[in-house]
Design an enzyme around this catalytic site. Structure first.
Site, mmCIF file in Angstrom:
data_model
loop_
_atom_site.group_PDB
_atom_site.id
_atom_site.type_symbol
_atom_site.label_atom_id
_atom_site.label_comp_id
_atom_site.label_asym_id
_atom_site.label_seq_id
_atom_site.Cartn_x
_atom_site.Cartn_y
_atom_site.Cartn_z
ATOM 1 N N ALA A 66 31.244 43.938 42.792
ATOM 2 C CA ALA A 66 30.700 43.375 44.030
ATOM 3 C C ALA A 66 31.562 43.869 45.186
ATOM 4 O O ALA A 66 32.711 44.277 44.979
ATOM 5 C CB ALA A 66 30.717 41.856 43.948
ATOM 6 N N GLY A 109 31.252 43.319 38.733
ATOM 7 C CA GLY A 109 29.792 43.259 38.830
ATOM 8 C C GLY A 109 29.123 44.539 38.350
ATOM 9 O O GLY A 109 27.971 44.511 37.907
ATOM 10 N N GLU A 132 38.196 41.044 37.733
ATOM 11 C CA GLU A 132 38.152 39.933 38.695
ATOM 12 C C GLU A 132 39.462 39.150 38.720
ATOM 13 O O GLU A 132 39.905 38.677 39.762
ATOM 14 C CB GLU A 132 36.993 38.983 38.359
ATOM 15 C CG GLU A 132 35.607 39.527 38.708
ATOM 16 C CD GLU A 132 34.975 40.348 37.590
ATOM 17 O OE1 GLU A 132 35.701 40.794 36.673
ATOM 18 O OE2 GLU A 132 33.742 40.554 37.655
HETATM 19 N N1 DAK Z 1 34.345 46.598 46.887
HETATM 20 C C1 DAK Z 1 34.504 47.238 48.068
HETATM 21 N N2 DAK Z 1 35.055 48.446 48.196
HETATM 22 C C2 DAK Z 1 35.467 49.069 47.078
HETATM 23 C C3 DAK Z 1 35.352 48.473 45.809
HETATM 24 C C4 DAK Z 1 34.740 47.190 45.727
HETATM 25 N N3 DAK Z 1 34.541 46.542 44.579
HETATM 26 N N4 DAK Z 1 35.866 49.324 44.892
HETATM 27 C C5 DAK Z 1 36.278 50.406 45.567
HETATM 28 N N5 DAK Z 1 36.055 50.260 46.883
HETATM 29 C C6 DAK Z 1 36.341 51.217 47.948
HETATM 30 C C7 DAK Z 1 37.830 51.296 48.240
HETATM 31 O O1 DAK Z 1 38.229 50.265 49.092
HETATM 32 C C8 DAK Z 1 37.916 52.667 48.879
HETATM 33 O O2 DAK Z 1 37.460 52.550 50.216
HETATM 34 P P1 DAK Z 1 38.239 53.341 51.425
HETATM 35 O O3 DAK Z 1 39.652 52.899 51.332
HETATM 36 O O4 DAK Z 1 38.039 54.802 51.100
HETATM 37 O O5 DAK Z 1 37.500 52.890 52.668
HETATM 38 C C9 DAK Z 1 36.885 53.478 48.114
HETATM 39 O O6 DAK Z 1 36.004 52.524 47.517
HETATM 40 C C10 DAK Z 1 37.489 54.317 47.000
HETATM 41 O O7 DAK Z 1 38.283 53.458 46.219
HETATM 42 P P2 DAK Z 1 39.836 53.744 45.875
HETATM 43 O O8 DAK Z 1 40.482 54.507 46.967
HETATM 44 O O9 DAK Z 1 40.429 52.444 45.494
HETATM 45 O O10 DAK Z 1 39.676 54.683 44.604
HETATM 46 P P3 DAK Z 1 40.657 54.852 43.373
HETATM 47 O O11 DAK Z 1 40.129 55.985 42.582
HETATM 48 O O12 DAK Z 1 42.085 54.898 43.850
HETATM 49 O O13 DAK Z 1 40.495 53.502 42.522
HETATM 50 C C11 DAK Z 1 39.241 51.761 41.441
HETATM 51 C C12 DAK Z 1 39.284 53.246 41.916
HETATM 52 C C13 DAK Z 1 37.842 51.493 40.905
HETATM 53 C C14 DAK Z 1 40.251 51.576 40.317
HETATM 54 C C15 DAK Z 1 39.601 50.848 42.637
HETATM 55 O O14 DAK Z 1 38.767 51.194 43.740
HETATM 56 C C16 DAK Z 1 39.384 49.386 42.335
HETATM 57 O O15 DAK Z 1 40.193 48.755 41.668
HETATM 58 N N6 DAK Z 1 38.289 48.814 42.892
HETATM 59 C C17 DAK Z 1 38.018 47.403 42.779
HETATM 60 C C18 DAK Z 1 37.478 47.064 41.428
HETATM 61 C C19 DAK Z 1 37.258 45.572 41.297
HETATM 62 O O16 DAK Z 1 38.189 44.773 41.464
HETATM 63 N N7 DAK Z 1 36.029 45.188 41.016
HETATM 64 C C20 DAK Z 1 35.673 43.769 40.837
HETATM 65 C C21 DAK Z 1 35.194 43.206 42.172
HETATM 66 S S1 DAK Z 1 34.775 41.471 42.027
HETATM 67 C C22 DAK Z 1 28.352 37.256 41.608
HETATM 68 C C23 DAK Z 1 28.021 38.347 40.886
HETATM 69 C C24 DAK Z 1 28.989 39.320 40.642
HETATM 70 C C25 DAK Z 1 30.264 39.183 41.153
HETATM 71 C C26 DAK Z 1 30.593 38.074 41.894
HETATM 72 C C27 DAK Z 1 29.631 37.085 42.128
HETATM 73 N N8 DAK Z 1 27.376 36.202 41.901
HETATM 74 C C28 DAK Z 1 26.107 36.290 41.206
HETATM 75 C C29 DAK Z 1 27.565 35.280 42.902
HETATM 76 C C30 DAK Z 1 31.186 40.254 40.917
HETATM 77 C C31 DAK Z 1 32.452 40.268 41.396
HETATM 78 C C32 DAK Z 1 33.195 41.513 41.361
HETATM 79 O O17 DAK Z 1 32.724 42.534 40.920
#
Ligand code: DAK
Length: 258
Positions: A66, A109, A132
């Site tokens: 997300a 997500g 998460e």
């Molecule tokens: N959201 C927003 N931006 C994101 C992102 C995300 N989840 N993942 C990556 N980005 C963005 C980064 O901020 C970066 O943006 P800029 O800095 O270039 O502006 C760009 O994508 C490239 O990312 P990185 O520079 O970080 O790239 P790396 O190769 O260094 O790292 C990575 C890749 C995938 C390991 C890293 O980006 C990362 O850890 N990303 C976050 C992964 C994460 O924590 N995902 C879980 C998010 S919480 C719901 C349903 C679902 C959910 C919630 C509620 N309901 C039904 C209500 C789900 C929740 C989630 O998914």
């Protein structure tokens, strides 16, 4: 446009490709993207020409979860009012088979979205995870539920509690993905599988999807009963007659979806 829809993918009349289109942020699933996705899938579900849907991202990411930027300042009341659960729930109402073709990251997500599909084909560069916990939250769309059913309690605990990713080979070994293929061929391989499914009787494929999914939600006894009813139902379709006659006449079946 947060998603791109290609009906008649590769000139196939019965396969549609849906591509997530926010590469710059690794296809983070913003609210807008989710709304567009649900709308597009409903449209394809209503289109009688379409028999199989393939959902994909790009080489770097299926989806990295997300959109964290959208969530960071939210409070529970915002969450209740925007009712994001609705769009995730709606995804489960699509009756046609959806195949997730996953390259790169499928996190949070993104992993949950892939698991909401009916099967996952992964490139060997795919990484799955429920990170998460690293953000101080827990999964909200199946990371503790669908994942546990797919890979079992201990491994689901490991993934959810550590937030660490697993690679494609591990995901296949643990039963999360159906098949791992070289990253550069993931779309082609998925297309070949979609083609096989698209050649089957469409009513039967829907009933199979429904029945397999039912097995997650019900007792074995009730599931068997459900399967039996769907089995009987297939005999009311002309495709059942066509399939069996074609076999006896040693020819290929031509299904009409009726
Ligand atoms: N959201 C927003 N931006 C994101 C992102 C995300 N989840 N993942 C990556 N980005 C963005 C980064 O901020 C970066 O943006 P800029 O800095 O270039 O502006 C760009 O994508 C490239 O990312 P990185 O520079 O970080 O790239 P790396 O190769 O260094 O790292 C990575 C890749 C995938 C390991 C890293 O980006 C990362 O850890 N990303 C976050 C992964 C994460 O924590 N995902 C879980 C998010 S919480 C719901 C349903 C679902 C959910 C919630 C509620 N309901 C039904 C209500 C789900 C929740 C989630 O998914």
């Amino acid at each position: 446009m947060n998603i791109i829809v290609e009906k008649n993918w590769d000139n196939h009349p019965h396969i549609a490709l849906v591509k997530l289109n926010r590469s710059k942020v690794l296809n983070a699933l913003s609210n807008e993207l989710m709304d567009e996705l649900v709308q597009a899938l409903f449209k394809l579900d209503d289109d009688q020409e379409v028999r199989v849907i393939v959902l994909t991202g790009d080489e770097r990411a299926f989806a990295a979860g997300a959109d964290i930027a959208q969530m960071v300042e939210e409070n529970p009341v915002d969450k209740i009012l925007e009712n994001r659960f609705r769009s995730w729930q709606q995804l489960t109402m699509i009756s046609k088979p959806i195949i997730a073709a996953v390259s790169g990251f499928a996190l949070g997500g993104g992993c949950e979205l892939a698991m909401t599909c009916d099967l996952i084909i992964a490139g060997d560069n795919a990484r799955f995870g429920q990170p998460e916990i690293n953000l101080g939250i827990i999964p909200g769309a199946g990371g503790t539920q669908r994942l546990t059913k797919a890979i079992g309690k201990s491994k689901a605990m490991l993934m959810n509690l550590t937030g660490e990713m697993i690679d494609a080979t591990t995901a296949e070994k643990w039963g999360l993905v159906a098949k791992v293929v070289p990253a550069e061929t993931v779309l082609q391989e998925t297309y070949e599988i979609a083609k096989k499914i698209a050649a089957k009787a469409p009513v039967a494929t829907r009933l199979i999807k429904e029945a397999v999914n039912r097995s997650f939600e019900t007792s074995l006894k009730e599931g068997m009963e459900f399967e039996r009813r769907n089995f009987f139902l297939t005999f009311s379709s002309s495709d059942q007659k066509e399939g069996m006659r074609a076999f006896l006449e040693k020819r290929e079946a031509k299904y009409t979806g009726r």
